[in-house]
Design an enzyme around this catalytic site. Structure first.
Site, PDB file in Angstrom:
ATOM      1  N   ARG A   1       1.027  -1.092  -0.037  1.00 23.66           N
ATOM      2  CA  ARG A   1       0.210  -0.095  -0.159  1.00 23.66           C
ATOM      3  C   ARG A   1       0.890   1.351  -0.052  1.00 23.66           C
ATOM      4  NH1 ARG A   1      -1.560   1.226   4.850  1.00 23.66           N
ATOM      5  NH2 ARG A   1      -2.757  -0.610   5.280  1.00 23.66           N
TER       6      ARG A   1
ATOM      7  N   TYR B   1     -13.380  20.003 -14.261  1.00 23.37           N
ATOM      8  CA  TYR B   1     -13.782  18.458 -14.623  1.00 23.37           C
ATOM      9  C   TYR B   1     -15.046  18.363 -13.632  1.00 23.37           C
ATOM     10  CZ  TYR B   1     -13.794  13.579 -14.385  1.00 23.37           C
ATOM     11  OH  TYR B   1     -13.924  12.278 -14.478  1.00 23.37           O
TER      12      TYR B   1
ATOM     13  N   ASP C   1      -4.300  21.100 -11.927  1.00 25.56           N
ATOM     14  CA  ASP C   1      -4.743  19.881 -12.700  1.00 25.56           C
ATOM     15  C   ASP C   1      -4.160  20.114 -14.137  1.00 25.56           C
ATOM     16  OD1 ASP C   1      -6.167  17.798 -14.336  1.00 25.56           O
ATOM     17  OD2 ASP C   1      -8.035  17.805 -13.023  1.00 25.56           O
TER      18      ASP C   1
ATOM     19  N   LYS D   1      -5.546   9.669 -18.698  1.00 28.52           N
ATOM     20  CA  LYS D   1      -5.803  10.296 -20.192  1.00 28.52           C
ATOM     21  C   LYS D   1      -4.514  10.035 -20.981  1.00 28.52           C
ATOM     22  CE  LYS D   1      -9.490  10.996 -18.045  1.00 28.52           C
ATOM     23  NZ  LYS D   1     -10.091  12.117 -17.156  1.00 28.52           N
TER      24      LYS D   1
END
Ligand SMILES: *Cc1c(COP(=O)(O)O)cnc(C)c1O
Length: 379
Positions: free
Chosen positions: A46, A98, A170, A195
């Site tokens: 993790r 977004y 972003d 993306k």
């Protein structure tokens, strides 16, 4: 090292045990310790995994940053940044975001006592009037999704710095190939790796890149404590995708420019949003902070109601009607009913996200086929 070389090599060495050129997929949750605490720097996946670590180094290098952190989605990365805040803190952000970012701000973090100001950032100076002693973070997206507005990163960074406020950008739409916010003064760069960085529509992932050691330690604590970290297989897929980022982006930009030019004078197209046009309201800023203008284009259809817009959106043969963007294949999206459905209509209308708006993610297919497809779908 230059960009393409970093995309291929940064963070990656031949595997010391076998000489394998490609970073192995360390599909393990845990690591052997000789005696408690005596390990090779890995304890539990993790928090740390060698495949993910190679990816994080490569991602950091591409944004000219010291540190990279990979998350299991872009929203997981955004979530971690917001957890730096405390009740009473305020955030200034754009009014054309977004949809998922708008949703996590208004539906999740607002409930934890964090206040958000959604403002027009076409003029960076606009930010100043919303700053008070509670302002802890400015969150910007540029180009914005879906109307391709450009925010002046350097100007906002100067305002953030002089008021001791963190600036996060972003950078999903531009990718590090076109724009490096940290070089322009941002503290944190966020990506939906899903993306352009992954680039093949086969992985969901997010990332944060930053320089400051103390901020990195705080974010790493959240990353490990909250646990939205990606597995080794996905890390490998993105490492592989990154190796062609510079080649793909060059092709996205070339095709994007040709598609935008074709659509600009098309009789069925009313508005077109693409920062490469000299009549785009912030074209000069785009030219200053980006190396090219990318393959994301939005259009509105002249006189089209929702029904007619649906008809056009469903009549493509090469473009696929789908959410997401940035893959090698061309996609078309209807923001109102797909990516931006979580934003109320009144808010959408204010920023031009209307029923007749379509967003194109121009892929890297042969341009003749893309133009033919647009021609038949818009006929
Ligand atoms: C897709 C996207 C996100 C969210 O990323 P996920 O990987 O889907 O969680 C955030 N910002 C922008 C600009 C995006 O396009």
């Amino acid at each position: 090292m230059k960009f393409g070389t970093k995309a291929i090599h940064a963070g990656q060495e031949p595997d010391p045990s076998t000489g394998a050129i490609m970073t192995p997929i360390y599909q393990t949750s845990t690591y052997w310790q000789k005696s408690p605490g005596d390990n090779k720097g890995f304890e539990y996946s993790r928090g740390t995994n060698p495949t993910r670590k190679a990816l994080e180094s490569c991602l950091a290098a591409l944004e000219n940053a010291k540190h990279g952190l990979a998350f299991s989605s872009g929203m997981g990365a955004t979530d971690a940044v917001m957890k730096l805040l405390s009740p009473g803190d305020e955030v200034i952000t754009g009014d054309d975001l977004y949809g998922g970012s708008y949703r996590i701000f208004t539906k999740i973090f607002s409930n934890y006592g964090i206040k958000f100001h959604f403002i027009n950032m076409n003029d960076a100076q606009n930010v100043k009037q919303y700053i008070n002693q509670n302002t802890k973070l400015i969150w910007i997206e540029t180009p914005t999704n879906p109307t391709m507005q450009i925010v002046d990163i350097e100007a906002v960074a100067a305002i953030a710095k002089s008021n001791k406020i963190l600036l996060a950008v972003d950078n999903t739409f531009a990718s590090p190939y076109l724009q490096n916010p940290i070089d322009l003064g941002a503290d944190i760069v966020m990506h939906s790796v899903t993306k352009y960085l992954g680039g093949h529509s086969d992985v969901v992932m997010g990332a944060l890149m930053l320089n400051d050691d103390d901020l990195y330690n705080r974010l790493w604590f959240i990353y490990n404590a909250c646990g939205a970290t990606p597995g080794p297989m996905d890390s490998f897929l993105v490492l592989r995708g990154l190796k062609t980022l510079h080649l793909r982006m060059k092709a996205h930009c070339e095709n994007g420019s040709q598609v935008a030019t074709y659509l600009k004078t098309h009789p069925k197209v009313d508005k077109i949003y693409w920062p490469g046009f000299s009549d785009h309201p912030n074209h000069d800023i785009a030219k200053k902070q980006m190396r090219d203008f990318g393959g994301m284009i939005s259009i509105t259809l002249k006189g089209a109601d929702l029904q007619e817009t649906y008809r056009v959106a469903s009549s493509f043969k090469v473009f696929s009607l789908a959410e997401s963007l940035g893959g090698v294949e061309s996609l078309i999206n209807h923001p109102v009913s797909m990516t931006h459905g979580s934003i109320p209509k009144a808010e959408r209308d204010k920023v031009g996200v209307t029923d007749n708006l379509l967003r194109l993610s121009v892929g890297v297919e042969d341009i003749e086929d893309l133009l033919d497809d647009l021609k038949q779908a818009l006929s």
